[in-house]
Design a protein around this motif. Structure first.
Motif, PDB file in Angstrom:
ATOM      1  N   SER A   1       0.835  -1.200   0.000  1.00 19.74           N
ATOM      2  CA  SER A   1       0.000   0.000   0.000  1.00 19.74           C
ATOM      3  C   SER A   1       0.869   1.248   0.000  1.00 19.74           C
ATOM      4  CB  SER A   1      -0.928   0.035   1.221  1.00 19.74           C
ATOM      5  OG  SER A   1      -0.201   0.306   2.404  1.00 19.74           O
TER       6      SER A   1
ATOM      7  N   SER B   1       1.104  11.005   0.007  1.00 23.52           N
ATOM      8  CA  SER B   1       1.031  11.819  -1.211  1.00 23.52           C
ATOM      9  C   SER B   1       2.409  11.948  -1.858  1.00 23.52           C
ATOM     10  CB  SER B   1       0.459  13.210  -0.896  1.00 23.52           C
ATOM     11  OG  SER B   1       1.302  13.905   0.011  1.00 23.52           O
TER      12      SER B   1
ATOM     13  N   SER C   1       2.940   8.839  -3.801  1.00 24.25           N
ATOM     14  CA  SER C   1       2.090   8.898  -4.997  1.00 24.25           C
ATOM     15  C   SER C   1       2.715   9.795  -6.062  1.00 24.25           C
ATOM     16  CB  SER C   1       0.702   9.410  -4.619  1.00 24.25           C
ATOM     17  OG  SER C   1      -0.137   9.442  -5.742  1.00 24.25           O
TER      18      SER C   1
ATOM     19  N   GLU D   1      -2.186   0.861 -10.411  1.00 31.96           N
ATOM     20  CA  GLU D   1      -3.558   1.188 -10.770  1.00 31.96           C
ATOM     21  C   GLU D   1      -4.434   1.040  -9.540  1.00 31.96           C
ATOM     22  OE1 GLU D   1      -4.369  -1.476 -13.945  1.00 31.96           O
ATOM     23  OE2 GLU D   1      -4.660  -3.214 -12.655  1.00 31.96           O
ATOM     24  N   ARG D   2      -5.524   1.785  -9.526  1.00 33.23           N
ATOM     25  CA  ARG D   2      -6.414   1.751  -8.381  1.00 33.23           C
ATOM     26  C   ARG D   2      -7.093   0.400  -8.255  1.00 33.23           C
ATOM     27  NH1 ARG D   2      -5.436   5.462  -4.535  1.00 33.23           N
ATOM     28  NH2 ARG D   2      -4.811   7.417  -5.525  1.00 33.23           N
ATOM     29  N   GLN D   3      -7.220  -0.053  -6.990  1.00 28.63           N
ATOM     30  CA  GLN D   3      -7.952  -1.277  -6.704  1.00 28.63           C
ATOM     31  C   GLN D   3      -8.697  -1.048  -5.388  1.00 28.63           C
ATOM     32  OE1 GLN D   3      -5.804  -4.916  -5.601  1.00 28.63           O
ATOM     33  NE2 GLN D   3      -7.079  -6.013  -7.083  1.00 28.63           N
TER      34      GLN D   3
ATOM     35  N   ARG E   1      -9.887   0.900  -2.471  1.00 30.95           N
ATOM     36  CA  ARG E   1      -9.310   2.075  -1.827  1.00 30.95           C
ATOM     37  C   ARG E   1      -7.788   2.084  -1.900  1.00 30.95           C
ATOM     38  NH1 ARG E   1     -12.802   2.802   3.806  1.00 30.95           N
ATOM     39  NH2 ARG E   1     -14.863   3.072   2.808  1.00 30.95           N
ATOM     40  N   GLY E   2      -7.217   1.027  -2.428  1.00 31.64           N
ATOM     41  CA  GLY E   2      -5.771   0.946  -2.506  1.00 31.64           C
ATOM     42  C   GLY E   2      -5.272   0.928  -3.933  1.00 31.64           C
ATOM     43  N   VAL E   3      -4.058   0.416  -4.116  1.00 37.03           N
ATOM     44  CA  VAL E   3      -3.457   0.317  -5.449  1.00 37.03           C
ATOM     45  C   VAL E   3      -2.850  -1.066  -5.606  1.00 37.03           C
ATOM     46  CG1 VAL E   3      -2.942   2.787  -5.602  1.00 37.03           C
ATOM     47  CG2 VAL E   3      -1.225   1.211  -4.665  1.00 37.03           C
ATOM     48  N   ARG E   4      -2.641  -1.459  -6.835  1.00 34.56           N
ATOM     49  CA  ARG E   4      -1.880  -2.675  -7.117  1.00 34.56           C
ATOM     50  C   ARG E   4      -0.947  -2.387  -8.280  1.00 34.56           C
ATOM     51  NH1 ARG E   4      -2.939  -6.024 -11.318  1.00 34.56           N
ATOM     52  NH2 ARG E   4      -4.710  -5.525 -12.662  1.00 34.56           N
TER      53      ARG E   4
END
Length: 298
Positions: A18, A31, A34, A50-52, A54-57
């Motif tokens: 995360s 941030s 990010s 990419e967004r998944q 509320r998180g990212v993968r």
């Protein structure tokens, strides 16, 4: 040319899963991580996360770059450490982790020796059990972790980790002095059916080890006192309330009212230092040597 700090941010997200966890490990804001990933995507011209929900993968491209990035960062760390150590001293940071008994009995001696031999080496120590230590080694948050593997509950060690043997430790049985078995030199674990125990709480490695060791001899353990610390276990034994298994590495004095005997079968563990296979820096080699020397004195 790839930016190292942006690559480090991507690898941290890959390791920790995360943005928030990566930010915490890198001591920056989420941030900030990010933004680093956004700049990395601009440089590459492809998305790395990419967004998944509320998180990212990681995307396929991000996963590929993270795998290569780990190797790149390891080579850079090793190069920096080797250059800094060219004049005979070991320079840099060494992040150690160790399980409780080792951190309280052996690690202070090892750290003191490291500081004496290498005054410019910055050593830190964190205490934890194997289930916490090993992921921290794999995620590059620790350089070396001292872990234990019991004969009756072997530790699963990932393939990406190098193993350095340090010590063989034995656990003894502590009984109240007036217990019928206390006069024996060796007590068979199979003879301990119905005995109340003082042990660590459920979910800890020591609890699982005691249960596994006794069940392996046909004894279902009755654990009446689930408390932390072997010293506390011995106090329950001294009051005639329970039996306990005490590793010799704990180096605890035997209270009045306690008889310590050997077990059959012998309960032993092997103690190892673990490092990432790609982490062979001078700082790590110095740490392994100091640990091996300190355990020899145990």
């Amino acid at each position: 040319m790839l930016n190292v700090e942006r690559l480090r941010a991507l690898c941290s997200v890959a390791d920790l899963g995360s943005l928030a966890a990566a930010a915490d490990a890198l001591h920056v804001s989420a941030s900030g991580v990010s933004q680093q990933l956004g700049q990395l995507e601009k440089e590459l011209g492809v998305a790395v996360v990419e967004r998944q929900g509320r998180g990212v993968r990681l995307t396929d491209a991000g996963a590929l770059l993270a795998r290569r990035g780990h190797r790149i960062l390891s080579l850079l760390e090793r190069a920096e450490s080797e250059v800094a150590s060219m004049h005979g001293d070991v320079v840099g940071a060494l992040r150690l982790g160790a399980f409780v008994s080792a951190s309280r009995t052996v690690l202070p001696r090892a750290v003191a020796a490291l500081q004496a031999r290498h005054p410019h080496l910055e050593v830190t120590l964190a205490e934890g059990e194997a289930e916490w230590l090993i992921p921290h080694v794999l995620r590059r948050q620790l350089d070396l972790a001292v872990v234990d593997s019991w004969s009756t509950l072997p530790l699963e060690i990932p393939q990406d980790v190098s193993i350095h043997f340090l010590h063989r430790d034995v656990a003894d049985l502590a009984l109240p002095v007036d217990h019928p078995l206390a006069e024996r030199t060796v007590v068979h674990l199979a003879d301990l059916s119905g005995v109340p125990w003082a042990a660590w709480s459920e979910g800890t490695g020591f609890h699982d080890w005691l249960v596994q060791s006794l069940r392996g001899q046909g004894v279902e353990p009755r654990i009446d006192y689930r408390v932390a610390e072997f010293a506390t276990h011995l106090e329950f034994v001294a009051r005639g309330l329970a039996a306990a298994l005490i590793p010799r590495l704990a180096q605890l004095p035997t209270p009045e009212g306690v008889r310590v005997v050997q077990t059959e079968p012998e309960l032993y563990r092997e103690v190892f230092a673990l490092s990432r296979r790609d982490n062979d820096r001078p700082t790590v080699r110095a740490g392994i040597t100091a640990l091996q020397d300190a355990f020899v004195e145990t």
